[in-house]
Design an enzyme around this catalytic site. Sequence first.
Site, mmCIF file in Angstrom:
data_model
loop_
_atom_site.group_PDB
_atom_site.id
_atom_site.type_symbol
_atom_site.label_atom_id
_atom_site.label_comp_id
_atom_site.label_asym_id
_atom_site.label_seq_id
_atom_site.Cartn_x
_atom_site.Cartn_y
_atom_site.Cartn_z
ATOM 1 N N HIS A 307 0.846 -1.186 0.000
ATOM 2 C CA HIS A 307 0.000 0.000 0.000
ATOM 3 C C HIS A 307 0.881 1.235 0.000
ATOM 4 O O HIS A 307 1.957 1.221 0.596
ATOM 5 C CB HIS A 307 -0.915 0.023 1.232
ATOM 6 C CG HIS A 307 -2.093 0.911 1.031
ATOM 7 N ND1 HIS A 307 -2.045 2.259 1.269
ATOM 8 C CD2 HIS A 307 -3.328 0.645 0.560
ATOM 9 C CE1 HIS A 307 -3.215 2.772 0.964
ATOM 10 N NE2 HIS A 307 -4.012 1.824 0.531
ATOM 11 N N ASP A 364 -8.037 -4.996 -0.070
ATOM 12 C CA ASP A 364 -8.583 -5.795 -1.167
ATOM 13 C C ASP A 364 -8.240 -7.265 -1.083
ATOM 14 O O ASP A 364 -8.773 -8.070 -1.843
ATOM 15 C CB ASP A 364 -8.078 -5.242 -2.517
ATOM 16 C CG ASP A 364 -8.796 -3.960 -2.866
ATOM 17 O OD1 ASP A 364 -9.926 -3.802 -2.402
ATOM 18 O OD2 ASP A 364 -8.206 -3.139 -3.576
HETATM 19 N N1 CMC Z 1 4.058 -7.682 -5.006
HETATM 20 C C1 CMC Z 1 5.399 -7.713 -5.178
HETATM 21 N N2 CMC Z 1 6.196 -6.644 -5.019
HETATM 22 C C2 CMC Z 1 5.621 -5.476 -4.674
HETATM 23 C C3 CMC Z 1 4.229 -5.358 -4.476
HETATM 24 C C4 CMC Z 1 3.447 -6.521 -4.647
HETATM 25 N N3 CMC Z 1 2.133 -6.463 -4.479
HETATM 26 N N4 CMC Z 1 3.918 -4.077 -4.137
HETATM 27 C C5 CMC Z 1 5.086 -3.412 -4.138
HETATM 28 N N5 CMC Z 1 6.114 -4.244 -4.450
HETATM 29 C C6 CMC Z 1 7.536 -3.911 -4.478
HETATM 30 C C7 CMC Z 1 7.910 -3.116 -5.722
HETATM 31 O O1 CMC Z 1 8.301 -3.959 -6.786
HETATM 32 C C8 CMC Z 1 9.019 -2.266 -5.193
HETATM 33 O O2 CMC Z 1 10.172 -3.061 -5.101
HETATM 34 P P1 CMC Z 1 11.651 -2.414 -5.337
HETATM 35 O O3 CMC Z 1 11.815 -1.398 -4.242
HETATM 36 O O4 CMC Z 1 12.584 -3.572 -5.264
HETATM 37 O O5 CMC Z 1 11.607 -1.787 -6.701
HETATM 38 C C9 CMC Z 1 8.605 -1.939 -3.759
HETATM 39 O O6 CMC Z 1 7.776 -3.046 -3.373
HETATM 40 C C10 CMC Z 1 7.812 -0.636 -3.605
HETATM 41 O O7 CMC Z 1 6.737 -0.664 -4.542
HETATM 42 P P2 CMC Z 1 6.109 0.621 -5.234
HETATM 43 O O8 CMC Z 1 5.366 0.184 -6.454
HETATM 44 O O9 CMC Z 1 7.180 1.669 -5.387
HETATM 45 O O10 CMC Z 1 5.115 1.101 -4.093
HETATM 46 P P3 CMC Z 1 3.937 2.120 -4.302
HETATM 47 O O11 CMC Z 1 3.715 2.758 -2.993
HETATM 48 O O12 CMC Z 1 4.203 2.996 -5.470
HETATM 49 O O13 CMC Z 1 2.712 1.162 -4.727
HETATM 50 C C11 CMC Z 1 0.853 -0.274 -4.621
HETATM 51 C C12 CMC Z 1 1.705 0.754 -3.877
HETATM 52 C C13 CMC Z 1 -0.439 -0.543 -3.854
HETATM 53 C C14 CMC Z 1 0.460 0.279 -6.008
HETATM 54 C C15 CMC Z 1 1.673 -1.583 -4.808
HETATM 55 O O14 CMC Z 1 2.038 -2.107 -3.542
HETATM 56 C C16 CMC Z 1 0.942 -2.653 -5.638
HETATM 57 O O15 CMC Z 1 1.047 -2.635 -6.865
HETATM 58 N N6 CMC Z 1 0.202 -3.590 -4.966
HETATM 59 C C17 CMC Z 1 -0.610 -4.567 -5.677
HETATM 60 C C18 CMC Z 1 -1.914 -3.926 -6.142
HETATM 61 C C19 CMC Z 1 -2.885 -3.728 -4.997
HETATM 62 O O16 CMC Z 1 -3.107 -4.608 -4.182
HETATM 63 N N7 CMC Z 1 -3.503 -2.523 -4.984
HETATM 64 C C20 CMC Z 1 -4.566 -2.211 -4.023
HETATM 65 C C21 CMC Z 1 -4.153 -1.131 -3.071
HETATM 66 S S1 CMC Z 1 -5.310 -1.016 -1.697
HETATM 67 C C22 CMC Z 1 -6.745 -0.409 -2.408
HETATM 68 C C23 CMC Z 1 -6.624 1.046 -2.640
HETATM 69 O O17 CMC Z 1 -6.668 1.819 -1.664
HETATM 70 O O18 CMC Z 1 -6.515 1.434 -3.809
#
Ligand code: CMC
Length: 428
Positions: A307, A364
């Site tokens: 998140h 989710d």
């Molecule tokens: N599975 C594997 N690796 C992950 C995941 C995941 N679900 N989420 C983040 N990472 C890794 C990512 O690859 C990165 O690694 P590195 O630092 O080595 O490059 C690190 O963790 C940080 O990720 P980020 O994408 O920079 O983090 P963010 O804050 O930009 O993204 C997020 C947050 C929710 C988009 C992301 O965690 C994600 O894609 N999760 C899966 C989709 C999901 O479940 N979304 C629903 C969110 S809750 C409902 C809402 O409020 O919208």
Amino acid sequence: MANKAQLILEGKTYEFPITEGTEGEKGIEIGDLLEKTGAVTLDFGYKNTGATKSAITFLDGDKGILRYRGYSIEELAAKSTFLEVAYLLIFGELPMKDHLQKFSDDIRQHTMVHEDIKKILDGFPSTSHPMGVLASLFCAQTAFYPEAMDPNRSAEGVYLSIVRALAKMPTFAAWAYKNAMGHPVNYPDNKLDYCSRFLKMLYALPAEDYHVDPVVADALDKLLILHADHEQNCSTSTVRIVGSSKASIYSSISAGINALWGPLHGGANQEVILMLEEIRKDGGDTEKWINKAKDKNSGFRLMGFGHRVYKNFDPRAKIIKKAADDVLKKLGVNDPVLEIASKLEEVALRDSYFIERKLYPNVDFYSGIIYRALGIPVDMFTVMFAMGRLPGWIAQWKEMRENKEPIGRPRQIYVGQKLRSYVPIEKR
Ligand code: CMC
């Protein structure tokens, strides 16, 4: 230097005031940064940028705190109802009994939609995703209520638009589903409460004496409360930024619905179930899928994990996990993907990749399992999220409007070509 931040740029020191929120959050006010220094900030994904001051929702990602207007999400989920929470978010205080009665009655009075909406609906093929249909029908409200486009609308007029939005959302949502099924639509049964009314429109078949299961209606009500607001997330920021151009409440919310649809935001609940199903079909080897999520070349992420703001746990996920257990027990449902979800969570939570990156199950991860137990089809999961988030979008749109916020317009750092001369096509 109390309450001031200093910036040294090319040897020159500039000072900026610090603003503090009621929970001690600090923000450096850089409203005149460009004017003073000639520079802008660069913050991809706005990870460190506060876009507004808001009195609606407080969230502490490290401590896993979520509060609407000062009330904890745990208490509201346990004791309140969705319409009461909607009132709280939109008007700032918990309603007195007669206020809530009036609010519910007003909503009940506007649940019908114009018959011409059916003509619009008929134009969509049954392959249309219900989120696209929902966003379109929401925006189409401007055609039926053109007065909503008046940027100087009176407070009474805005109230009417708000009530209409809340009243028609379940009708649109159920109709979007019926369209996907190729079934005739049902009209709202105004004897029923908000969630039961929606469920009946969703499930009832023609000439069927349909009764809503109160366990299902209560579970849905709780889920909607948990999704009702989440401060400046992707869809809410979209609603505020669209609304800042003085676009109508319906167009602003329609834009929010589209933003929510993406798999990284509200679309994740649908993706979680699809992922769990795939793991099950693949033999249920959770370790294998965890490794795939860790492999950056696989392009696979563990849906329902991670998140942007919660780096410890998502308080909504805790409530939902318990609610999933309760609902499945009450309904006597034995969903094999629940076991896969628990195993996946267990493996991920002791894996250094997930620990180091602070990746925990989000709201989710378990919501899809409950929706499935309630009989809600996968394509409708994100629509459920939109139904829950509607009061939050309305509250944020109203706050932005009342605070007379300026049009949203970020800056950029240009990294393209410098000036060059046009070359005629035959000489390229
Ligand atoms: N599975 C594997 N690796 C992950 C995941 C995941 N679900 N989420 C983040 N990472 C890794 C990512 O690859 C990165 O690694 P590195 O630092 O080595 O490059 C690190 O963790 C940080 O990720 P980020 O994408 O920079 O983090 P963010 O804050 O930009 O993204 C997020 C947050 C929710 C988009 C992301 O965690 C994600 O894609 N999760 C899966 C989709 C999901 O479940 N979304 C629903 C969110 S809750 C409902 C809402 O409020 O919208």
